[in-house]
Design a protein around this motif. Sequence first.
Motif, short mmCIF file in Angstrom:
data_model
loop_
_atom_site.label_atom_id
_atom_site.label_comp_id
_atom_site.label_asym_id
_atom_site.label_seq_id
_atom_site.Cartn_x
_atom_site.Cartn_y
_atom_site.Cartn_z
N LEU A 198 34.40 33.95 47.36
CA LEU A 198 34.34 35.40 47.28
C LEU A 198 33.53 35.81 46.05
O LEU A 198 33.59 35.18 45.00
CB LEU A 198 35.75 35.99 47.17
CG LEU A 198 36.72 35.65 48.32
CD1 LEU A 198 38.09 36.25 48.03
CD2 LEU A 198 36.18 36.13 49.66
N PHE A 199 32.76 36.90 46.21
CA PHE A 199 31.95 37.45 45.12
C PHE A 199 32.58 38.76 44.68
O PHE A 199 32.69 39.70 45.47
CB PHE A 199 30.52 37.66 45.60
CG PHE A 199 29.60 38.22 44.54
CD1 PHE A 199 29.65 37.79 43.24
CD2 PHE A 199 28.65 39.18 44.88
CE1 PHE A 199 28.80 38.30 42.27
CE2 PHE A 199 27.79 39.70 43.92
CZ PHE A 199 27.87 39.25 42.61
N LEU A 200 33.04 38.83 43.43
CA LEU A 200 33.71 40.01 42.89
C LEU A 200 32.73 40.81 42.04
O LEU A 200 32.03 40.25 41.19
CB LEU A 200 34.91 39.60 42.03
CG LEU A 200 36.22 39.24 42.72
CD1 LEU A 200 36.05 38.16 43.76
CD2 LEU A 200 37.26 38.82 41.68
N GLN A 201 32.72 42.14 42.26
CA GLN A 201 31.85 43.03 41.49
C GLN A 201 32.66 44.22 40.99
O GLN A 201 33.75 44.49 41.47
CB GLN A 201 30.68 43.51 42.35
CG GLN A 201 29.81 42.37 42.90
CD GLN A 201 28.85 42.87 43.94
OE1 GLN A 201 27.81 43.44 43.61
NE2 GLN A 201 29.17 42.65 45.21
N ASN A 202 32.08 44.92 40.02
CA ASN A 202 32.70 46.12 39.46
C ASN A 202 34.00 45.79 38.74
O ASN A 202 34.95 46.59 38.74
CB ASN A 202 32.96 47.18 40.55
CG ASN A 202 33.06 48.57 39.96
OD1 ASN A 202 32.40 48.90 38.99
ND2 ASN A 202 33.91 49.40 40.56
N LEU A 203 34.07 44.60 38.11
CA LEU A 203 35.25 44.24 37.34
C LEU A 203 35.23 44.93 35.98
O LEU A 203 34.16 45.19 35.43
CB LEU A 203 35.28 42.72 37.12
CG LEU A 203 35.49 41.84 38.35
CD1 LEU A 203 35.24 40.38 37.98
CD2 LEU A 203 36.89 42.00 38.90
N PRO A 204 36.40 45.21 35.40
CA PRO A 204 36.43 45.72 34.02
C PRO A 204 35.85 44.65 33.08
O PRO A 204 36.11 43.46 33.26
CB PRO A 204 37.93 45.93 33.74
CG PRO A 204 38.58 45.94 35.10
CD PRO A 204 37.74 45.10 35.99
N GLU A 205 35.08 45.04 32.10
CA GLU A 205 34.45 44.05 31.22
C GLU A 205 35.48 43.30 30.38
O GLU A 205 35.18 42.23 29.83
CB GLU A 205 33.42 44.73 30.31
CG GLU A 205 32.21 45.24 31.08
CD GLU A 205 31.02 45.48 30.17
OE1 GLU A 205 31.17 45.29 28.94
OE2 GLU A 205 29.95 45.84 30.68
N SER A 206 36.69 43.83 30.31
CA SER A 206 37.74 43.16 29.53
C SER A 206 38.55 42.18 30.36
O SER A 206 39.49 41.57 29.86
CB SER A 206 38.69 44.22 28.94
OG SER A 206 39.30 44.98 30.00
N VAL A 207 38.21 42.02 31.62
CA VAL A 207 39.00 41.15 32.51
C VAL A 207 38.95 39.70 32.01
O VAL A 207 37.95 39.24 31.46
CB VAL A 207 38.47 41.23 33.96
CG1 VAL A 207 37.12 40.57 34.10
CG2 VAL A 207 39.48 40.60 34.92
N THR A 208 40.07 38.99 32.19
CA THR A 208 40.15 37.59 31.77
C THR A 208 40.34 36.71 33.00
O THR A 208 40.74 37.18 34.07
CB THR A 208 41.32 37.36 30.81
OG1 THR A 208 42.56 37.60 31.51
CG2 THR A 208 41.22 38.29 29.60
#
Length: 270
Positions: A198-208
Amino acid sequence: MADAAAVSAPPAPDAMEGVVATEINGANGAEAEDAAAAPQPVATETLYIQNLNEKIKIPVLKASLRGLFKSYGEVLDVVAHGNLRMRGQAFVSFPSAEIAAKALKEVRGFPLYGKPMQISFARTPSDAVVRRINPNDIDAHKERRMDHKKRTRYINPLKMKFKAKRMAAEMDAAAAVPVSRRPHIQMPDEYLPPNKILFLQNLPESVTKDQLLALFSQYPNLYEVRLIPTKKDIAFVEYMDEGSATVAKDALHNYKLDGENKIKITFARK
């Protein structure tokens, strides 16, 4: 397409022994001494075969191997898979180590579908061998095998090589995405064929990574989560199979990880 019927018999035992003797006698003195001093491999009931022709379909390849080895004794099982890690390899199991040793000696180097087979003894017994010799231990054997597979998943040299190549390709793809403040128009999901990544986009830049692991491990058969250091708003999530990836995609597409932005999830491009 070649089929099982096209496989001719291996060279006669005497001919094969002559080839081996020629190779040994041709070595220099130091090499011969090293070969004599080296520990001999322990014969087991299962042969590990490499350098098989990857263009041959798996059912045809298994039938060919079974037909090739059955003249040495009963063939308990032939295991071959078409996935990337196991491509070009197979396991052939016999009732005894003696039969396996004779087959190895006489068939090693035989050009099956134009490629000389590289044969050695398998390091662990196959399911078929355990089921034949000690059927009461088959469940424990399978449990030990799966535990070993899990423990070595991330340190297998071949897997690490493929993972490094894949991550390099993904980094190149991420670097090629132009930076723009305008909303990026995504390719509709229906144009991307299903697969296990899966390709994830539009994630918060702080995501871990731990956050994504916790989120996607709710769905079975999660393999790994890969963040892209140079593009913190995208990531890749891989499952063991396409079906599991599809379930996770359908459940988490447009999920608000930070309570605001919706995660865009599509199948990754191959």
